[in-house]
Design a protein around this motif. Structure first.
Motif, mmCIF file in Angstrom:
data_model
loop_
_atom_site.group_PDB
_atom_site.id
_atom_site.type_symbol
_atom_site.label_atom_id
_atom_site.label_comp_id
_atom_site.label_asym_id
_atom_site.label_seq_id
_atom_site.Cartn_x
_atom_site.Cartn_y
_atom_site.Cartn_z
ATOM 1 N N PHE A 168 1.273 3.176 -3.908
ATOM 2 C CA PHE A 168 0.598 4.475 -4.019
ATOM 3 C C PHE A 168 1.443 5.647 -3.516
ATOM 4 O O PHE A 168 1.023 6.800 -3.605
ATOM 5 C CB PHE A 168 -0.731 4.434 -3.258
ATOM 6 C CG PHE A 168 -1.672 3.382 -3.762
ATOM 7 C CD1 PHE A 168 -2.162 3.440 -5.058
ATOM 8 C CD2 PHE A 168 -2.051 2.318 -2.959
ATOM 9 C CE1 PHE A 168 -3.032 2.473 -5.533
ATOM 10 C CE2 PHE A 168 -2.923 1.340 -3.414
ATOM 11 C CZ PHE A 168 -3.404 1.416 -4.718
ATOM 12 N N GLY A 169 2.631 5.380 -2.953
ATOM 13 C CA GLY A 169 3.507 6.457 -2.503
ATOM 14 C C GLY A 169 3.023 7.144 -1.242
ATOM 15 O O GLY A 169 2.847 8.360 -1.209
ATOM 16 N N LYS A 170 2.831 6.381 -0.172
ATOM 17 C CA LYS A 170 2.394 6.941 1.105
ATOM 18 C C LYS A 170 3.610 7.179 2.022
ATOM 19 O O LYS A 170 4.716 6.746 1.732
ATOM 20 C CB LYS A 170 1.405 5.986 1.781
ATOM 21 C CG LYS A 170 0.198 5.634 0.932
ATOM 22 C CD LYS A 170 -0.655 6.845 0.615
ATOM 23 C CE LYS A 170 -1.881 6.472 -0.213
ATOM 24 N NZ LYS A 170 -2.733 7.640 -0.507
ATOM 25 N N LEU A 171 3.367 7.866 3.123
ATOM 26 C CA LEU A 171 4.389 8.155 4.147
ATOM 27 C C LEU A 171 5.592 8.885 3.553
ATOM 28 O O LEU A 171 6.743 8.693 3.971
ATOM 29 C CB LEU A 171 4.857 6.861 4.824
ATOM 30 C CG LEU A 171 3.771 6.014 5.501
ATOM 31 C CD1 LEU A 171 4.380 4.752 6.115
ATOM 32 C CD2 LEU A 171 3.051 6.841 6.567
ATOM 33 N N TYR A 229 0.834 -1.197 0.000
ATOM 34 C CA TYR A 229 0.000 0.000 0.000
ATOM 35 C C TYR A 229 0.871 1.251 0.000
ATOM 36 O O TYR A 229 0.628 2.202 -0.747
ATOM 37 C CB TYR A 229 -0.911 0.001 1.224
ATOM 38 C CG TYR A 229 -1.772 1.233 1.348
ATOM 39 C CD1 TYR A 229 -2.867 1.433 0.510
ATOM 40 C CD2 TYR A 229 -1.470 2.209 2.297
ATOM 41 C CE1 TYR A 229 -3.649 2.569 0.613
ATOM 42 C CE2 TYR A 229 -2.242 3.353 2.411
ATOM 43 C CZ TYR A 229 -3.332 3.529 1.570
ATOM 44 O OH TYR A 229 -4.086 4.676 1.670
ATOM 45 N N VAL A 230 1.903 1.221 0.826
ATOM 46 C CA VAL A 230 2.798 2.384 0.922
ATOM 47 C C VAL A 230 3.596 2.570 -0.358
ATOM 48 O O VAL A 230 3.718 3.687 -0.889
ATOM 49 C CB VAL A 230 3.755 2.214 2.124
ATOM 50 C CG1 VAL A 230 4.842 3.288 2.101
ATOM 51 C CG2 VAL A 230 2.982 2.284 3.432
ATOM 52 N N ALA A 271 5.614 7.004 -5.344
ATOM 53 C CA ALA A 271 4.700 5.956 -5.811
ATOM 54 C C ALA A 271 5.441 5.087 -6.835
ATOM 55 O O ALA A 271 5.815 5.557 -7.905
ATOM 56 C CB ALA A 271 3.459 6.579 -6.438
#
Length: 467
Positions: A192-195, A188-189, A199
């Motif tokens: 989609f390029g989280k935290l 997920y991270v 991405a």
């Protein structure tokens, strides 16, 4: 009395519960959950990627299957640790269990560079299947990254098979749950390029898979080298090459490895034939096989339970209880498959909609009705899958691996030319080819039942009197 003490006494103590449904559930349920975690891991990855569009989703399926296919001979070979460890345990020879693991681990370390060296063959295979150009590029990237995790997969298989064979399936379950949680979170991270991270899309899915597999391996390794396990099975003294045990693993595990490799090669070829039909068919088949994964992979957990119990009781020369264990596995598998059948028949549209992209997509719009019809047809073979999985597990646990290999490989490779003729030569619609696949699976479930019913598996001896 701990679980290991109970396992020691299983070959000498006779009571009505042996081989019964309760014993099967106790052993197999953690493996079903473990396989369910593996399914959730793969399924979630493809759901995440479907949000980016049908092409990344299809690329991850074909690329992931091919990477797995490259490892399958050694996965099947090292996976036979389950049956051998169970038979050693049933015969009261615990020292043999750890010796089998050591040989499997050695094979895993030797196999990893060979698998990586064969990577150009897979690239040529992609080109041969005439895939859409956009999918081919993404598929190759995903495949290349996953292949570096081969040694992690093989070592996990070796250790998981040991714990399955001795009945400590909760350890395998905890390892699989850890791998799933880490993988889903990392994907997920990274996708989609989280935290604050960039991405990475398809690359992120591959990296997350490697990280999850590594964490799952750490759990198994820590438990295997733990004090209680070291003392119970002589783990440290078993860290050596043993010619007799290695020969036994190669002899009985190789048919399982050849079978798994040839089967997945055939299955991957079928996927590629569908994908070569066009992007719409590729998207529909990918969606259906993702749900097929949900229906089938947990059955492998039940099969492992059947292999373990049948192997243990055959090692104790109790074919009657092994037969009872097989019936218990069949009840458990059919109960699960019946639930899946109801879902496929009653909610196919909703199941397909799970993979709808974030933004309107013409490919998905055309693929959804086809996927819905294919999913309804898939309901017809879910119970046949249960029959094949259980009876083939009983045959393997008893040592009838060569026949099981031949029958299973024949099934898969008959389907490849049938699909090719339907789609490429006769240019029939994909739904007609899918119907042919369903019919073949129904027929072969009867073949496995007849082999089991013949009773030849009851006369086999795998571990013998020596090592």
């Amino acid at each position: 009395m701990n679980d290991r003490s109970k396992n020691k006494q299983i070959s000498t103590t006779d009571h009505p519960g042996q081989g019964g449904l309760r014993e099967m559930i106790t052993l197999a349920l953690p493996m079903v959950i473990s396989q369910g975690c593996e399914t959730a891991l793969i399924f979630t990855d493809r759901v995440f990627l479907s949000r980016l569009g049908p092409v990344p989703m299809s690329a991850s399926m074909a690329g992931g299957l091919t990477a797995f296919m490259m490892m399958t001979f050694f996965i099947g070979l090292t996976g036979y640790v389950t049956a051998l460890a169970a038979q050693y345990l049933g015969a009261g020879r615990q020292e043999g269990c750890a010796l089998v693991v050591s040989q499997a681990a050695l094979l895993s370390l030797l196999a990893a560079p060979l698998i990586l060296a064969a990577r150009p063959l897979a690239h040529a295979y992609f080109q041969f299947m005439h895939l859409p150009a956009q999918q081919l590029a993404q598929q190759t990237v995903y495949f290349n990254i996953l292949l570096y995790g081969a040694v992690l997969v093989l070592l996990r298989t070796s250790l998981s098979s040991f714990f399955s064979g001795i009945g400590q399936t909760r350890v395998v379950m905890f390892s699989a749950m850890t791998a799933m949680v880490v993988n889903v979170g990392a994907n997920y991270v990274l996708i989609f390029g989280k935290l604050g991270l960039p991405a990475l899309g398809l690359r992120g899915a591959a990296y997350g898979t490697l990280l999850g597999s590594f964490c799952g391996l750490l759990i198994l390794l820590a438990t295997y080298l733990g004090r209680e396990n070291r003392h119970e099975y002589g783990v440290l003294t078993a860290l050596r090459f043993d010619r007799a045990v290695m020969a036994k693993l190669l002899r009985y595990g190789s048919p399982a490895g050849v079978e798994l490799f040839l089967n997945l090669l055939a299955f991957t070829s079928m996927i590629m034939i569908f994908h070569g039909h066009g992007s719409v068919t590729a998207a529909a088949v990918t969606i259906v096989f993702n749900w097929d994964l949900v229906s089938f992979v947990p059955l492998i957990g039940i099969q492992i339970g059947v292999v373990s119990l049948v192997g243990r009781y055959m090692g104790a020369s109790r074919a009657d209880i092994a037969e009872r264990a097989t019936r218990s596995g069949l009840k458990m598998a059919c109960s699960y498959s019946l639930v899946i059948l109801i879902l496929f028949v009653s909610l196919p549209g909703a199941l397909v909609a799970v993979f709808e992209p974030r933004q309107a997509d013409a490919i998905f719009t055309q693929a959804a009705p086809l996927a819905t019809s294919m999913l309804r047809l898939a309901a017809f073979y879910v119970l046949a899958d249960a029959v094949i999985v259980v009876f083939s597990g009983a045959l393997r646990g008893a040592g009838d691996t060569f026949w099981a290999m031949c029958a299973s490989v024949t099934l898969h490779w008959l389907l490849v030319p049938v699909l090719a003729v339907f789609l490429k030569v006769l240019t029939l619609p994909p739904l007609a080819a899918w119907l042919a696949l369903v019919v073949f699976i129904l027929i072969f479930s009867g073949v496995f039942y007849l082999r089991y019913r013949s009773g030849k598996w009851k006369t086999l001896a795998v571990i013998g009197d020596g090592r």
